[in-house]
Design a protein around this motif. Structure first.
Motif, PDB file in Angstrom:
ATOM      1  N   GLU A 129      -1.010  -1.824   0.574  1.00 26.68           N
ATOM      2  CA  GLU A 129      -1.518  -0.737  -0.268  1.00 26.68           C
ATOM      3  C   GLU A 129      -0.380   0.039  -0.925  1.00 26.68           C
ATOM      4  OE1 GLU A 129      -4.735   0.240  -1.250  1.00 26.68           O
ATOM      5  OE2 GLU A 129      -5.007  -1.824  -0.591  1.00 26.68           O
ATOM      6  N   ASP A 172      -2.327  -5.090  12.040  1.00 28.59           N
ATOM      7  CA  ASP A 172      -3.315  -5.003  10.956  1.00 28.59           C
ATOM      8  C   ASP A 172      -3.130  -3.728  10.140  1.00 28.59           C
ATOM      9  OD1 ASP A 172      -4.481  -7.436  11.647  1.00 28.59           O
ATOM     10  OD2 ASP A 172      -5.948  -6.491  12.976  1.00 28.59           O
ATOM     11  N   ARG A 173      -2.936  -2.605  10.810  1.00 29.65           N
ATOM     12  CA  ARG A 173      -2.726  -1.337  10.095  1.00 29.65           C
ATOM     13  C   ARG A 173      -1.394  -1.344   9.351  1.00 29.65           C
ATOM     14  NH1 ARG A 173      -3.101   3.455  13.674  1.00 29.65           N
ATOM     15  NH2 ARG A 173      -3.020   4.599  11.729  1.00 29.65           N
ATOM     16  N   ARG A 219       0.214  -3.999   8.136  1.00 30.53           N
ATOM     17  CA  ARG A 219       0.050  -4.894   6.972  1.00 30.53           C
ATOM     18  C   ARG A 219      -0.726  -4.187   5.867  1.00 30.53           C
ATOM     19  NH1 ARG A 219      -0.681  -8.925   9.592  1.00 30.53           N
ATOM     20  NH2 ARG A 219      -2.838  -8.617  10.197  1.00 30.53           N
ATOM     21  N   THR A 220      -1.822  -3.527   6.237  1.00 28.54           N
ATOM     22  CA  THR A 220      -2.629  -2.810   5.241  1.00 28.54           C
ATOM     23  C   THR A 220      -1.809  -1.729   4.550  1.00 28.54           C
ATOM     24  OG1 THR A 220      -4.678  -3.249   6.447  1.00 28.54           O
ATOM     25  CG2 THR A 220      -4.693  -1.384   4.917  1.00 28.54           C
TER      26      THR A 220
END
Length: 115
Positions: free
Chosen positions: A93, A85-86, A88-89
């Motif tokens: 971004e 998740d981190r 991908r974020t």
């Protein structure tokens, strides 16, 4: 030491971005793209994210080192491979902040020309 294609497959799987995350081989290593924007490099089986405000804001603790001789330091995101998740974020971004790639147009010989 060049990056393994298995490492690239693992990064792509962990990021979970499907067809949005692509890669191209460059000088024995790889550039990773989100929506055709360069967001990271894979060098020596490590993931180097493009330095950006997103990396500074989201992952200020990441170690930094040069992906290849003569390059500036990049955040090394290897530890995020265990946190999809981190990862991908961060990749999304970073892509949001990168410039849109320049359109290539054909020259008179019909070959693509960089603009």
């Amino acid at each position: 030491m060049a990056t393994d294609v298995d490492f690239i497959a693992y990064v792509i799987e962990q990021a979970g971005l499907g067809a949005r995350l692509t890669h191209r081989r460059m000088f024995g290593e790889y550039a990773l793209y989100v929506d055709e924007k360069v967001v990271a490099f894979a060098c020596d089986n490590s993931l180097f994210v493009k330095p950006s405000a997103a990396a500074t804001r989201l992952t200020p603790h990441l170690p930094q080192r040069s992906p290849y001789p003569g390059a500036k330091d990049y955040p090394v995101a290897d530890e995020l491979l265990d946190d999809p998740d981190r990862l991908r974020t961060l990749l999304l971004e970073t892509a949001r902040l990168m410039p849109v790639p320049k359109v290539k147009r054909a020259n008179s010989s019909g070959k693509a020309k960089k603009t």
